[in-house]
Design an enzyme around this catalytic site. Structure first.
Site, mmCIF file in Angstrom:
data_model
loop_
_atom_site.group_PDB
_atom_site.id
_atom_site.type_symbol
_atom_site.label_atom_id
_atom_site.label_comp_id
_atom_site.label_asym_id
_atom_site.label_seq_id
_atom_site.Cartn_x
_atom_site.Cartn_y
_atom_site.Cartn_z
ATOM 1 N N GLU A 104 -49.342 109.962 75.771
ATOM 2 C CA GLU A 104 -48.916 108.873 76.667
ATOM 3 C C GLU A 104 -48.558 109.418 78.057
ATOM 4 O O GLU A 104 -48.892 108.814 79.071
ATOM 5 C CB GLU A 104 -47.746 108.106 76.027
ATOM 6 C CG GLU A 104 -48.221 107.345 74.787
ATOM 7 C CD GLU A 104 -47.102 106.688 73.995
ATOM 8 O OE1 GLU A 104 -46.143 107.399 73.634
ATOM 9 O OE2 GLU A 104 -47.194 105.478 73.745
ATOM 10 N N GLU A 124 -48.402 108.205 65.679
ATOM 11 C CA GLU A 124 -47.131 107.519 65.399
ATOM 12 C C GLU A 124 -47.156 106.730 64.100
ATOM 13 O O GLU A 124 -46.142 106.629 63.402
ATOM 14 C CB GLU A 124 -46.773 106.568 66.549
ATOM 15 C CG GLU A 124 -46.238 107.264 67.793
ATOM 16 C CD GLU A 124 -47.312 107.719 68.764
ATOM 17 O OE1 GLU A 124 -48.497 107.821 68.358
ATOM 18 O OE2 GLU A 124 -46.982 107.970 69.928
#
Ligand code: 3H9
Length: 699
Positions: A104, A124
């Site tokens: 990210e 995740e």
């Protein structure tokens, strides 16, 4: 502590994140990046910025150890937005793995340069959450919704080459990474900002049918999981909403996931998987023995499967059988397994031959004399095992490790029957041994440390999850399975139908119920085991109905009928009125008035039995940690990972409640099978959990 440092290269500022072991985005890193960005934005001496990492990897994600603690500013989503909003070009220099929050951060940079070996990913989902710092909004914009959803739902590590095709990586360099990133940064100076979040998605091809297809394709593997559906909803938002709104939606869904108990359970498993190879008394300095050739005794399903594990990683195997025919048959099965993989495109014909070239068949024990590790997978009686170990003692070279694949037998007794007991241990593979990931490494009373250390490393080398267990009947996994199966079987004799018991446990999250599992394994196996035990040693009420089925020839799936019946060529269990007749007769014989049993009661009894036995194992020191037991159950028995294994599940119920329930069962069903584990009682009374026990005892 400074974890983000700055060095100037001409007019390019290179920020280096240095937060070992994996440069996770701990508070100091977030703060360091945010402060540097603020300072660099206003620094006239700086034209562009590179974000690079020291050590083995680019940022591998948010700091999982900080999860659950009160959040501290700056939050990652804000840091990421700040980087993307920079007017000066920012370039990520990626080596190792850019994962989760790491990717990210990289996506918020305006360019990404990587080395060939780098990988990216958003794992995740494996932690029960979703990419919560813009990953679900930016990856679909840059890589396209289809690639993004694949990456987010699978959590897989995507190689740099593939990421280059997706447009996530701009350049792969075989030179110095930071220099290449600086060059890219210098070229970008003066060009308009290139922000991932500003890319427009052409949403036409990604309407409701696309997402319906995605949901359908992952339904089976995500059954029971909370996060995957929220991941899909995030990508739907990316396709249909402007960035700011999409980010807001991502935040809401991220919070939902983070609050769900599954996140805690999956994060527990993340650390449990890593703890398991830490063995008290074994360090990096403990010597290891060299394993260059492995011998396997027995070319049956088990022996062949075990042998494949070694061949697959380039360790040659000598496989011994008593008769040529059995040897040929065994090697034939191995070949078929490889050919099946080839038919699926996983291996080339040449690779199949290469793998088969690793096998040497023999009928003579003397041919095992050059093996460094010998594993026996012969018939499960002490007498035969001792005979085999006698032969091994005669032929094995000094220092060879001698292992038994026994599921139940006493390894101490086997070891004592040799002249080299310190070289002996158990290596308990699970069937099919070439597929199942679990390996119980059974440490006998005097197994040498270097023997154990070698096998723990070897488990990793052959891509197994190795869990060290002490010697006891059934070790960790099968010992716990026994009371679990007993309660399931009792539920049937008391009033539940086999399919009701199976449905209850399937809906709890097990891959299949215990009745279907018995049929698959062969109902006759338990039968034979019980015949050897004597009726006084097991709960006859639970098994007499099963034994009657076996005596009628209903041995399970392999003969087309067991607890269920099976249509020709079909593995789907079908309830059978004939079986119900036997069950009802047996209930009547025992004077039991059959009553329906609610699914929750079935699950509760089976789980309490499992947990109680786990606590006994832990209290007796047959497992080092409660979390090791969880690793066994999740990897070997299909216990739903999202519940964190039976011991973590017990912690979520609260050990006080577990103990009270077991005492209630003792009252209701009698004390014989419902004796609470002393450790459970102790922890419950102290208001502690199994996690506390692990923290205090195993580090
Ligand atoms: C995330 O990013 C959320 C964001 O989207 C949103 C936030 C708002 N944190 O695996 P190894 C430790 S979620 C803390 O043996 P390898 C690990 O416990 C995160 N610690 O090495 C171990 O410690 P120890 C998304 C971490 O070379 C040591 O590092 N990212 C973290 O076989 C070595 O680990 C992930 O899920 C972490 N993030 O594999 C990536 N990661 O030595 C998770 C590792 O005390 N990590 N540790 O036992 C991995 O997949 C592997 O560790 C990695 C290295 C591939 C990086």
């Amino acid at each position: 502590m400074t974890t983000v440092s700055k060095a100037m290269h001409g007019r390019v500022a290179v920020l280096t994140v240095d937060n070992p072991p994996v440069n996770a985005l701990s508070h100091s890193v977030r703060e360091g990046l945010a402060n540097q960005m603020t300072a660099l934005a206003g620094d006239d001496g700086v034209d562009a910025i590179v974000i690079a990492c020291a050590g083995r990897t680019f940022i591998a994600g948010a700091d999982i150890r900080e999860f659950g603690a009160p959040p501290k500013e700056p939050h990652l989503p804000d840091v990421v937005n700040q980087i993307e909003a920079m007017e000066k070009p920012v370039v990520a220099a990626i080596h190792g793995t850019a994962l989760g929050g790491g990717l990210e951060v990289a996506l918020s940079c305006h360019y990404r340069v990587a080395v060939e070996s780098a990988k990216i990913g958003l794992p995740e989902v494996h932690l029960g959450i979703l990419p919560g710092a813009g990953g679900t909004q930016r990856l679909p914009r840059i890589a396209g919704p289809a690639n993004a959803i694949d990456a987010i739902l699978s959590g897989r590590h995507v190689k740099a080459r593939e990421a280059l095709k997706w447009g996530v990586i701009d350049e792969i360099t075989d030179g110095d990474l930071v220099e290449a990133a600086i060059a890219t940064a210098e070229k970008a100076v003066g060009k308009p900002p290139r922000r991932t979040g500003e890319i427009e998605i052409d949403g036409d091809a990604f309407g409701p049918e696309f997402f319906a297809g995605v949901r359908k394709s992952v339904a089976k593997q995500t059954r029971g999981y909370f996060a995957p559906e929220r991941c899909i909803q995030c990508v739907e938002a990316a396709v249909s909403l402007p960035l700011a709104e999409g980010l807001k939606r991502e935040r809401e869904l991220f919070q939902e996931c983070a609050k769900n108990p599954q996140a805690k359970a999956l994060q527990h498993m993340f650390f449990a998987d890593r703890q398991v190879s830490r063995i008290p008394g074994i360090t990096k300095e403990t010597p290891r023995r060299d394993i260059k050739r492995v011998g396997i005794i027995g070319a049956g399903t088990m022996g062949g499967g075990i042998a494949m594990n070694f061949a697959n990683v380039g360790i040659p195997v000598t496989i011994l059988e008593v008769q040529q025919e059995a040897l040929d048959r065994g090697l034939g099965v191995v070949r078929k397994n490889y050919e099946r993989s080839a038919a699926k495109g996983k291996l080339t014909a040449e690779q199949v031959e290469g793998l088969m070239g690793q096998f040497t068949g023999t009928l003579s024990y003397d041919d095992l004399s050059d093996c460094d590790l010998i594993i026996e997978a012969v018939f499960e009686t002490m007498e035969i095992k001792k005979k085999v170990f006698g032969e091994l003692d005669r032929v094995a070279k000094p220092g060879a490790i001698l292992a038994s694949n026994t599921s139940y037998l006493d390894i101490d007794e086997i070891a004592a029957s040799t002249s080299r007991p310190a070289d002996v241990l158990g290596l308990h593979f699970f069937s099919p041994a070439n597929v199942m990931r679990l390996l119980e490494i059974v440490r006998a009373e005097i197994t040498a440390d270097d023997v154990l250390a070698t096998c723990v490393d070897l488990a990793k080398a052959i891509r197994k999850v190795g869990v060290v267990a002490g010697v006891c009947h059934g070790f960790i996994g099968n010992r716990m399975l026994s009371p679990y199966g007993r309660e399931a079987s009792l539920a049937v004799i008391e009033g539940a139908k086999p399919e009701e018991v199976d449905a209850a446990l399937y809906n709890f999250g097990m891959p299949m119920g215990p009745m279907t599992m018995s049929d698959m394994a062969g109902v006759d196996i338990g039968y034979l085991n019980r015949q050897g035990m004597g009726r006084e040693n097991y709960e006859t009420k639970a098994y007499d109905w099963v034994d009657r089925l076996v005596e009628q020839g209903r041995k399970g799936l392999k003969v087309g009928k067991g607890i269920y019946r099976y249509a020709e060529g079909d593995r789907t269990p079908q309830p059978d009125p004939e079986v119900m007749k036997v069950i009802e007769e047996e209930s009547a014989k025992l004077g039991i008035e059959r009553k329906p049993i609610p699914a929750e009661d079935i699950v509760e009894r089976c789980m309490m039995a499992l947990i109680n036995e786990g606590a006994k194992i832990l209290g007796e020191g047959k497992a080092y940690r409660a979390s090791d037991i969880d690793v066994v159950y999740v990897n070997g028995y299909g216990f739903p990972r999202y519940r964190g294994g039976p011991m973590h599940y017990a912690d979520t119920i609260g050990l006080k409640n577990v103990y009270a329930k077991i005492m209630e069962f003792q009252e209701k069903f009698g004390p014989r099978w419902w004796q609470p584990a002393p450790l459970l009682k102790e922890l419950a009374e102290a208001g502690k959990s199994f996690a506390d026990y692990d923290r205090e005892n195993a580090g």
